[in-house]
Structures are given as C-alpha cells and as structure tokens.
Design an enzyme around this catalytic site. Structure first.
Site, PDB file in Angstrom:
ATOM      1  N   ARG A 260       6.683  -6.614  -1.093  1.00 45.42           N
ATOM      2  CA  ARG A 260       7.417  -5.852  -2.120  1.00 45.42           C
ATOM      3  C   ARG A 260       8.799  -5.561  -1.555  1.00 45.42           C
ATOM      4  O   ARG A 260       8.923  -4.847  -0.574  1.00 45.42           O
ATOM      5  CB  ARG A 260       6.662  -4.550  -2.406  1.00 45.42           C
ATOM      6  N   HIS A 264       8.610   1.448  -4.424  1.00 38.77           N
ATOM      7  CA  HIS A 264       7.536   1.409  -5.411  1.00 38.77           C
ATOM      8  C   HIS A 264       8.109   1.349  -6.824  1.00 38.77           C
ATOM      9  O   HIS A 264       7.715   0.529  -7.647  1.00 38.77           O
ATOM     10  CB  HIS A 264       6.651   2.644  -5.254  1.00 38.77           C
ATOM     11  N   TYR A 272      10.176   4.119   4.394  1.00 34.33           N
ATOM     12  CA  TYR A 272       8.996   3.997   5.246  1.00 34.33           C
ATOM     13  C   TYR A 272       8.708   2.546   5.649  1.00 34.33           C
ATOM     14  O   TYR A 272       7.829   2.295   6.460  1.00 34.33           O
ATOM     15  CB  TYR A 272       7.770   4.584   4.518  1.00 34.33           C
TER      16      TYR A 272
HETATM   17  C1  LIG Z   1      -6.118   4.599 -10.249  1.00 41.09           C
HETATM   18  C2  LIG Z   1      -4.709   4.860  -9.891  1.00 41.09           C
HETATM   19  N1  LIG Z   1      -4.397   5.740  -8.927  1.00 41.09           N
HETATM   20  C3  LIG Z   1      -3.117   5.997  -8.601  1.00 41.09           C
HETATM   21  C4  LIG Z   1      -2.088   5.370  -9.235  1.00 41.09           C
HETATM   22  C5  LIG Z   1      -0.624   5.691  -8.864  1.00 41.09           C
HETATM   23  N2  LIG Z   1       0.027   4.493  -8.328  1.00 41.09           N
HETATM   24  C6  LIG Z   1       0.745   3.663  -9.117  1.00 41.09           C
HETATM   25  S1  LIG Z   1       1.214   2.269  -8.323  1.00 41.09           S
HETATM   26  C7  LIG Z   1       0.521   2.801  -6.864  1.00 41.09           C
HETATM   27  C8  LIG Z   1       0.559   1.906  -5.683  1.00 41.09           C
HETATM   28  C9  LIG Z   1       0.013   0.555  -6.040  1.00 41.09           C
HETATM   29  O1  LIG Z   1      -0.038  -0.288  -4.939  1.00 41.09           O
HETATM   30  P1  LIG Z   1      -0.565  -1.769  -5.081  1.00 41.09           P
HETATM   31  O2  LIG Z   1      -1.851  -1.785  -5.820  1.00 41.09           O
HETATM   32  O3  LIG Z   1      -0.567  -2.351  -3.729  1.00 41.09           O
HETATM   33  O4  LIG Z   1       0.491  -2.488  -6.015  1.00 41.09           O
HETATM   34  P2  LIG Z   1       2.051  -2.725  -5.738  1.00 41.09           P
HETATM   35  O5  LIG Z   1       2.785  -1.573  -6.312  1.00 41.09           O
HETATM   36  O6  LIG Z   1       2.220  -2.841  -4.267  1.00 41.09           O
HETATM   37  O7  LIG Z   1       2.369  -3.990  -6.441  1.00 41.09           O
HETATM   38  C10 LIG Z   1      -0.088   4.042  -7.040  1.00 41.09           C
HETATM   39  C11 LIG Z   1      -0.763   4.806  -5.971  1.00 41.09           C
HETATM   40  C12 LIG Z   1      -2.442   4.481 -10.253  1.00 41.09           C
HETATM   41  N3  LIG Z   1      -1.522   3.834 -10.978  1.00 41.09           N
HETATM   42  N4  LIG Z   1      -3.740   4.244 -10.569  1.00 41.09           N
END
Ligand SMILES: Cc1ncc(C[n+]2csc(CCOP(=O)(O)OP(=O)(O)O)c2C)c(N)n1
Ligand SMILES: Cc1ncc(C[n+]2csc(CCOP(=O)(O)OP(=O)(O)O)c2C)c(N)n1
Ligand SMILES: [Mg+2]
Ligand SMILES: [Mg+2]
Lengths: 341, 323, 341, 323
Positions: A260, A264, A272
């Site tokens: 990424r 976020h 970080y």
């Molecule tokens: C069930 C759930 N818990 C918390 C969140 C909040 N949240 C949104 S994106 C994220 C991180 C997602 O990481 P990843 O699955 O690795 O996807 P990336 O953003 O790296 O593509 C979090 C914690 C969420 N969307 N859904």
C-alpha cells in the site's frame, strides 16, 4: 528493520518472465497497461479533488496496487461477477464501470450509483456485474459465495471473484465464507491482497501464519501465491483459478504480495511505515515496471505511451466534467428507496 | 488548569485508571502505534507498553471475546471498536457471553467497550450509526452516552471501575467540539441523569449529540421566553427514570429526542415509560424526535435531512408548548 | 457407504502402544480409568433421570468420548483453566467439579451452579477454574484466548484449554480466536473433537478440508492429530501442547478423532448414522479398550474393577441423592443477579 | 380438508412457493437429511433434492451472507436459523448487508430468514429468546411474527414473494399447539394487523405467543363482562399503525404486550406511538407488559415468573379498564 515481505520463501510467489510476456497478444498487454494508467489517473484526480475540498469526505488510494486489480479482473468474462473492495478501483474500471460513476459517487450526486447515500467507490451495479461491498471487511466473502451459489443453482458457467486485505482476512467471515464455498465447490475466487499493512498494523500483528495462502488447505481448496505487482503474473494465476472454478473444480485462494503506497486513507500520512519500505516498493511500481517490460518487448514506445496518456487524460477530464455537471443528491427523495417496491 | 476536549477527557480518564489499577488494559485495532483511528489512546503505547496496550488483528469478535475472557479472570479490559458500527461483527460476544455471565453463573465481566458513534461527520451508512438501542435492550449490559467533557471523563472512569460490561458510546461529533476545564477527581456515577438546564415550560429528554443541539436550542428559546428543561440522560442502562419523571411532573410537556433512527430507537422506551408513569401529568402528547428511518446517508444535505436538526428540535418544543 | 474416518492418512493420528503405557504410573492410569467410569456412570444416570421425567429439559451425552475429555484434562494442573463444551462432562469431573453440581443444574435447583437459570452442564465455576460455555459454538475460543491473555499479562504460567466440535469449528470465532491466540503466542490449547457428525450433518458437509488439524498452519500455531478413543494418546499429545504453551511457545490445535455414540441430544435417535459405523466404533469404546489394556498390563483386574465400579456407583447414588435434596429454583430471586453489585 | 398445525402451515407455505417458483430454495443447518431441528423442512430433500435443499456447514454468517449474495442475483433463499438465538452470529449480514443494499445501490435482496423463537419450552438463555426488536429497528428489514395457522402459511408465502429481506419469527410454543383448516390459496399481506377479536372496553395490542394467551384471557374476561379488543400485529415492520390507533380511539384504553423483555422491547415503540398519536383518546395510561429484564431462565418456575402469564395479562387489562 524495515520489513519488505512475508517470511515464506520468495520463490513461491509466482512471477512472469519475458518469455511469458511473449506468449500474449500485444493488444491484450497494452490493454492491461492502459487500464492501469486509467486507474492511476483517476486515483490521482480523486486525490486532487480531495485537496481542492471538492469531495464529500475522504478517499482511499490504490496507488501501487493497480496491477493487482487490473490483472485479476482481466482474467474474467464480462458476465462474471466481481465484488470490489475499497482498493479495487482498477477492477471496477476494467470490468466496465465508467469513471463518471465513481466520480459522481465521490461527489455525492443525485444520479450517481448511490444517489449520495454512500460514498467513494462503495457502490455496485448489477448492470456491470459488480456487487457493492459493505465497510465490514470480509463480509463480501460469504456474499460472493452466495453469488457463486446462484451460478451453481442455475447451472451457469459464471464465476464470482472478490478481494480481501491482509487485515480483513482475519475476520470470521473469511473462514465461514471460504469453507462454505469449499464444501460446495463453488465457482469462486478470492484474492488476498497482502499489502503489508492494515491501517497502521503490520502483518506480524495480524497473524503468526507464515503466509495467507496456506489457509486454503483448511478449507480443502486450491491456492497460489503471486507477486502482486507483476500484473501479468496476477492475470495468469487468476486465469488458472477462474478456469478451475468454471470447470467445476471449486474455489481458489490467491495470495498476492504488494504494498500500500499511501496511507490507509487520505488523512493518514503513514508515518508508521519505514521510508525504506516505500522506497523499495517504489522500484516495483506495477505501471513503471510493466511499461519497461513492454518497451523491452517492443510493444510500447514513446509514441504509444503518449497516445495512451493523452486518451486517458481526456477521458478523466471528460468524465470529471460529466460528474460535476450532475445535480447534487436530493433530500426530497431521501426516504424513498429503503425498501424495494 | 487548561481546557481539554471531550476526546482528551476520555484519554485522561482512561490514563488515570490505567495508572490507578494495573488490571486495566486497552485492546483494539490500531490503538498502539497509531494511537487509535481517532487518537484517543495516543501516547499510551509509549507510556504503558505492550501487551497492556494491545494492537490486535482485525477481528472484532476476538477483541470482544478475549476481553470477556480476560475480564472473567479479573482483568479490566477497555476494548475499542474502531467505529461503533463494527460492533455488529462481535455482537454475539456482547449480547450472549458478556451480558449473561453474571446472571447465569455469577461470573463478573468488568469490561468496557468504547464505541465511537454518531454522525455529522459524513461517515455514511457504516461509519455514523448510533447503535446504542441494540444493547440497551439486553439485560446484563450497561449503556452510557456522555455528552459533556466532564461526563466523558467521569463516565469512562466509572465504567472501568464497574464490575459489569459497560458500553461507552463516545460521540464523534463532540470529540473536538466540546471543551472544558476539569479539576480534581472526576467520577460520574452510572445511572444518574443530569439536569443540564432547568426550565418550566417543557422538558427535553435527550442524550449524546442531541444534548449539544438541545442546549443551543434551549438558549435560543429562553430569549423567546420559553424555558426548556433539558435532561441529559447520560446513562441509558440503568435509566434514571425518576429524574425524567420528576421533570415531566414539573413541566407537564415533554419532547424525547435522539440522533438514532426513530423507530425502535431508545426514545420509544423513554416515551412509553413517561406515558405510563406520568400519564396524569401530561398536558400534551409525548413528542418523539429521531432520525428518519433509513440508513445513515453520506452526502451532507442528505445527512442533515436525516438526523434531527436544531430547527426540528425547536419546532417540536414549540409545538409541544403550544399544544 | 458408512464413513468411518477422515480422508487423511490413518497413520498420522497418534496412538499409544503397550510400551507407552508402561512408561506411566499405575495409579495415574487407574485414575484415568476411574474418571472415565465416573463420567459414563453420571452420563448414564442423567439419561435415566431424563427417561423418568426428572430433568428440567433434555440432555446431551458424551458416551464414547469420555477418554477424550478425561485424557486431555489430565494433562492440566488444577490451576489451569478449562472451558468445557457440552460433551466434556469428563473434563468437568476430572477438573474437580462434584457430580452434584452437574445434577443440581440438570434438576434446576436453587443452589445449583446457575440456580436453575441455565441447564445441563452449561455452567462454570471460577473456584474450580472452569469457564461456562454459551450455546453459540466456538464463542469460547476467543474467550479462552482472553483467559490465556490474562495469564500472559500477569506473567502466570497457567494454561487455558477448551474444546470444539467438527461442526463448531466452522464458525468464524474459531478463526478469529485461534489467529488472535497465535499472534500473541498465548498459552492456549484447543482440542477439536471430530466425532464425525454435527447434529445430523456429517463432516463431508461441514468442510472439504482433508482434516481439521491443518487449519493450524493458517494461524502459525502447532498442531497434532490423535486417536480420540486412545485416552493415553490424548493425554500425551495434550501434555505436549500444554508444556509448549506453558513454556511460551504458543497455542496448539489438536484434532482428536472419535465418534458421537448417541444422537445429538436425547430426543435424537440418530437414524442418519449408518449402523455399521456405530458398530465399528463400539469396538473402539474408550473405556472397554483402556480396561483391556490395563488388564493386559496387570494394572487392572476383576477385583480392582469391581472396587472402582462400586465406589463410582456409590458416588453417583450419593451425589444424586444430594442433588434431589436441594430446593428448587426460586422465582423470588429471579431478577436479583443480572448485574454484579 | 384436514387440520394442520402452525408448523405444518409453514411447511405447506414454503412447499407451495418452492413448487411455484424455481428460484426459491432452502438453506440452513440440518434442514435436509434431518428435516430441520423442528422438522419444518421434513420431506423437502426427498422432493426437491440438493442443492435446492442445502444442508450447510455450521456457519450462520455464511448462511446469511450466501443468502444475501444469491438473493441479489435473483434467487429467493429461505434461510433457517436453527434457533432464532443463533442469528446473533450472523447479525452483521442482516443489519448491514441485507438491510442497506437497496437503499444504497438499488439491489433487491429477496430473502427470508426463518427464526424459531420464543419460550415456554424451557429452552433457557440461548434457546428461548425473542430477538425481533433488534431487527425491527433496522430500516430495510421487514419483520413478521405470525400467531395463527393461517398467518403462519400466509405470511411465509408473502415473505418469500417479497423483494426485501424479511425476518420471519415463528414461535416454537405455537408449533404444534395451534391447529386449523386452511382452504385455497392463503396469502396474508405483510404490514396489515388483524383484529383478532372485537371489543369495546380495552385494546390488547400484541403479537406472537401473546396472541394465544391474550385470546384466552379475552374469552375469560368476556364471561365477566369485559370486552377486550385483541389486535394481532402480525407484522412489526411495516407496522399497521392505523389499525392500532383505530382500536385505541374506539376503546380509549390499551395494554401493549409481548413475550420479549420489557425494556427496549418493541412494545415501547408501539406504546410511544399510541401516546403520541392517540393522546386525546386515552382514558388511562398506556400499559405495557413484557418479560422481566433478565436473560431467559431455564427452570420452569423461573421461566413462568419471567414471561407474561395469562394472569398478568388479565390483571393489566382489568386495571386498565378500572383506571
Ligand atoms: C470488520 C471491520 N473492522 C474494522 C474496520 C476498519 N478498517 C477499515 S480498513 C481497515 C484496515 C484494512 O486492512 P486490510 O484488510 O489489510 O486492507 P488494506 O486497507 O490494506 O487494503 C480497518 C481496520 C472495517 N472496515 N471492518
Ligand atoms: C453458532 C451455533 N449455531 C448452531 C447451533 C445449534 N447446534 C448445537 S450443537 C450443533 C451441532 C454441533 O456439532 P459439533 O460442533 O460437531 O459438536 P458435537 O455435537 O458433534 O459434539 C448445532 C448445529 C449452535 N449451538 N451454535
Ligand atoms: Mg492491507
Ligand atoms: Mg461433531
């Protein structure tokens, strides 16, 4: 110590060679390139609009992961169904969603795909065989299994495909959905985009597993691992999985290794992440590396590159203009469509 | 003494309890390195270290389940849902495990779940809901909804000290909007409403973000000669029914208001209790105000049409007074 | 075709030999035997009480699985914490729960462990280091991880252990809980009791995985497979796992192969199970086979067997009497303890 | 025409819709070989085969999620929760995915979730709850609670034909207790309450198992000269507010009753609406009756003290009449 990848052996992540490249039609390869460029151009425009205060809220970038979205979606037929997540803008574009639809949604327009009710790329379009995600990560996995189940029930030879992050793969729905798809041998493909972080959390804090692909065994389904920034390799492993699914051999879990390259969401400066890690992955940028390969193979040159750039620029301009020309969401119809008539 | 925000008050309250009691720990997604999506736990990792500040995998049910287990063993987890909305993924742990343990076999479950909730920040269908009513109907859970800086601090501290599972709904709209100066030990008892403003013409029974809007409206109406009594419930479970009824017996007119959707929102419970227990004192129907019965829309003009606005509150109060 | 076991290679399920048996103290082995006999005796009494219409509601039998419960729990210290599921009556008894507690609960007595508020063996006792399950299967896995987390936080060298069925292992909480425990290297052991059925559903409809133990890899934790009716083997693999956990090496998933010898609950005649399957597994009865081995090793003889039987019979009589002597649950105190004071 | 039970009526309704529309299918745990824990789908596997009758892994979220996906693609899944209580494990799929799809992006989700619910069968804390209020507050879901053999059949058929997610709460206490003779096509519209009994002294607004008890009480009271009007809501969402208000305007006295726990039960919503919209017509406070605010206890004497009993209903009606 900057981490650069999972602990599992490097070799096991599939990548393609120049010989592999040559097996493909130049037009097809240029199409992949073009869709990656389109994705980044739209992504970049959305970021710019955010900075200009034009968006309803924030935005999520898929910068650095365009190849993964485009390559995997390229392995599908148009009547296959995708469930894109927030970092699969390229999948939406490749599967036929016009840019203006995305932009209208980011701008909260009345005739955008959600009429301003939801934002960003958080929408679906049955016309385009695209299912909208919900924010709760991994929920799409059981739901896309259900889409695949509809193909089984109706004896259609279509395939359902969705994506999940390294973080999202630890939600219970990953387990329930993949196991369900496995036991019914559903025509379903899940691509796990291991981009090293889930928000601020590195993969070491997400799981102790040596990789994510090994989870497939627990559901009795096929798996593979691929360099997610090698667009062609992504295409190829997805193609194999899709063919397996279409042939009745059941689901596949594909782990794609990538990074990424932004925070976020736009508000997150990703402090970080060790800078070395960004630097290293910048060198593996899927668009730059693919362009380089195409040039070496004499498929791309300055002239073609410029033509594509110009066309894409024009498309973005035109589509942005179109989106801005639309009326804003209308509160008068706000409570109209909670229920289907 | 300097001013702190509602958000900082939560942080201060947690920090004080962490320092006071070694059994208290924090658990959630991105709460360590990042300090939480809203930075409520900023600095905690540096101060308290791992595992007392525990960045978890993305697994709400594990976060809540592990909190239940640790709490049964006598620790006092403070779990963060990144957004209140995601509690839907760990729902079972709260309503079936945490809520029923003491009743069933006498096990105490002293855990707190922090739920950043509510709208006004264009969060859309999955980042702006007010899910408190799902839990306020579950015997065994306590539910608090602070609406001031003082209560933000005082209630998180009381929640941490409580021997029951407490759901602490912190309102995102108030995070940085409210400021106050707090002195000394701030402890606010769970289950006690607050008369936020005295008045004699009509009672406004509310909580959360609507206290903020309600107080502004009350101020405005005061200048028009209408004295609104604003009751900030603070705690939905236990509910301070007596303070509510007392106010209604005094003003004889009442508007119940929350940001949550109207149908099935906790306002129904409150209105029903008033209608049953203060029937003889009512000079006007119990008026209820809540958001429209739709998911939370994203676009500003839609969200504003969805949630009760100051103008809606004013209108409801005036109509009730005029009834 | 009656199914008798998982598809995975037979050899990989650990069992013990006579040499293994000899490595153990006779008293310890007789203790295992005795606790199995106690478990079956209580189970049998509960079934009888049901038939006499004395229970508040139905009952769940762990017949045929006594060795699994007793053997695994025998690997623990008394200060380790267990989270028994509905078929772990033997674990409760072995961990020190008196029979009367179970009976009082089945009879809905005021001074039973739930005061009539919950039924069957659905209760816990912190005094005995036993956590009560809830009905929602797999919920105990994250919760017991939390128990293990408390040991980590307090630097106690205790271990948390719980069980799950072949069916229940497909609930999302299995995934979230084990992954969580794995990433934190918690002192946690999970025993998957693969008893071939989940209610009426055979394992083939639960998962396409070749076995359940392989799921451990997806969480980066240790695993082993064991013949669940070989009580000593269960003891040994659990002991290894417990020592690993106590030593800080993290969780283990143990798959134990066994057979549910009754219906799901007393009302279920299990007609959906091929009779041959029952017949075959009857031969592997954990008590009979263990007794046989003890006799061969000259640890058990008719006299000792009779003494144990008599003692157990007396215990069941006495404990049953005790339970019946207790007052019924009292509605006057019904709403008293929803909240801790 | 022979008599059939409430349970058989559900089966008949499902079967007729399966025969009528090839898109309808059944999905759940143990629904095939075993015919379901309560045998509602008995014979279906033999008649319709796999995969139209789909025994699933033990995975509520997968069952509900797959149903959502299949429904979006135009199939019409009828998902069974083995007990209503277990819906807590798939909660998110219903409240976030199924409920919001049409509003957000126009996708129809024509699915039915069957939820065997309620007590009176000594099910205890996890096999006897009435979780309808969790869902009745979620815009986008429909909620029905049949209380008669006719409605059991007519509502399951309408639910299957509805283009929205419908939660169908079937009451376990009524399964084999109710019998009736049904003729011809039985279709009961969702959203229409039923005047189960006309009366002029007091209205009893209720649904589910309490209709059964309420009707018995009404009969008894009739012999004592008190005419109770019993309104069987049948559908909580959409709610037939007009039929409720009309009854209240006629009798001027009202008791709202459900088996669910009182605080936060849907009775609060109904009472609040009556209090607001029929204020001028009320000669007595809106009386509410529900179970005690505890988990559902297991032992018979506890469960009977927990849930509203005929004697409680009678007392509430008489007190309301006497007010
Ligand atoms: C069930 C759930 N818990 C918390 C969140 C909040 N949240 C949104 S994106 C994220 C991180 C997602 O990481 P990843 O699955 O690795 O996807 P990336 O953003 O790296 O593509 C979090 C914690 C969420 N969307 N859904
Ligand atoms: C989450 C959840 N869904 C459904 C049920 C209903 N149920 C109780 S036991 C059971 C079968 C369990 O099978 P398994 O896990 O293999 O354990 P076993 O009974 O074979 O020991 C089912 C479906 C439940 N208790 N929990
Ligand atoms: Mg990621
Ligand atoms: Mg089993």
């Amino acid at each position: 110590m900057p981490r650069t990848s999972r602990k599992s052996s490097e070799a096991s992540f599939r990548s393609t060679t120049e010989a592999d490249l040559k097996r493909h039609d130049a037009g097809f390869l240029l199409g992949l390139y073009r869709d990656m460029v389109r994705t980044r151009a739209l992504d970049t425009r959305i970021e710019a609009l955010y900075k200009q205060g034009k968006l309803v809220a924030g935005c999520y970038s898929s910068r650095g992961q365009e190849g993964l979205s485009v390559g995997s979606t390229a392995a599908l037929r148009k009547d296959d169904v995708i469930g894109p997540m927030i970092r699969n803008l390229g999948s939406m574009l490749r599967h036929g969603i016009p840019m203006t639809m995305v932009l209208r949604n980011y701008l909260g327009r009345a005739n955008g795909p959600t009429k301003g009710r939801d934002g960003s790329s958080h929408f679906g379009s049955l016309e385009h065989n695209v299912i909208a995600p919900i924010s709760m990560l991994a929920s799409l996995i059981p739901v896309m299994s259900g889409v695949a189940l509809s193909f089984l029930m109706r004896k259609e030879d279509r395939v359902a495909l969705t994506w999940i992050g390294d973080g999202g793969s630890n939600v219970g729905d990953f387990h329930e959905g993949l196991n369900f798809a496995g036991v019914l041998k559903l025509p379903f493909v899940l691509i796990l985009e291991n981009n090293q972080y889930a928000y601020s959390t590195p993969i070491e804090y997400q799981t102790a597993a040596k990789d994510f692909a090994c989870r497939a065994e627990g559901y009795g389904i096929a798996s593979s691992k691929v360099e997610g920034n090698d667009t062609l390799a992504v295409y190829e492993v997805t193609k194999e999985a899709v063919e397996r699914a279409r042939g009745g051999a059941g689901p596949t879990l594909i782990e794609a290794r990538t990074m990424r390259m932004r925070g976020h969401a736009i508000h997150d400066d990703a402090k970080y992440v060790p800078q070395e890690m960004f630097d290293e992955w910048e060198k593996k940028d899927p668009i730059a590396t693919f362009a380089e390969r195409l040039r070496k193979a004499k498929i791309l040159d300055d002239k073609i590159a410029k033509r594509i750039d110009d066309e894409v620029k024009a498309e973005v301009e035109e589509q942005t203009e179109d989106a801005f020309a639309q009326p804003p969401a209308d509160p008068a119809h706000e409570i109209d469509e909670v229920y289907a008539p | 003494m300097s001013e702190i925000t509602y958000l900082e008050a939560i942080r201060e309250g947690m920090r004080e309890e962490m320092l006071r009691d070694g059994n208290v720990f924090c658990i959630g997604e991105d709460i360590g390195t990042y300090g939480g999506a809203f930075r409520v736990t900023q600095g905690f990792l540096q101060e308290f270290g791992r595992p007392r500040i525990l960045d978890t995998p993305l697994s709400e049910s594990a976060i809540l389940g592990a909190s239940v287990g640790a709490a049964i063993m006598g620790l006092r987890p403070v779990a963060e849902m990144q957004f209140a909305d995601f509690v839907a993924n760990g729902f079972n742990m709260l309503v079936n495990f945490a809520a029923k343990a003491h009743y069933r076999w006498g096990a105490k479950v002293p855990m707190v779940v922090r739920l950043p909730s509510g709208g006004g920040t264009r969060g859309g269908p999955f980042h702006a809901t007010n899910p408190e009513a799902w839990f306020a109907r579950v015997p065994g859970l306590k539910v608090v909804c602070p609406a001031t800086v003082r209560d933000a601090k005082g209630l998180i501290k009381s929640a941490i000290r409580d021997d029951n599972p407490v759901l602490y709904f912190e309102h995102k709209f108030l995070y940085r909007r409210l400021k106050d100066t707090l002195e000394g030990e701030v402890l606010v008892p769970i289950g006690r409403a607050r008369v936020a403003r005295e008045g004699r013409h009509v009672s406004l029974i509310t909580y959360g973000s609507m206290v903020y809007h309600g107080m502004n409206v009350a101020l405005e109406l005061a200048s028009e000669g209408v004295e609104v009594e604003v009751i900030d419930l603070r705690s939905l479970v236990p509910l301070d029914e007596e303070t509510v009824l007392e106010s209604v017996r005094k003003t004889n007119r009442v508007v119940v208001c929350h940001e949550d959707t109207k149908t099935g929102g906790f306002g129904g419970e409150i209105a029903a209790r008033i209608a049953e227990k203060a029937f003889e004192h009512l000079d006007a129907p119990v008026r209820r105000l809540g958001a429209k019965d739709t998911p939370v829309p994203h676009a500003p003009q839609l969200e504003d049409a969805f949630a009760p606005q100051p103008a809606d509150i004013k209108k409801a109060l005036l109509e009730t007074v005029a009834y």
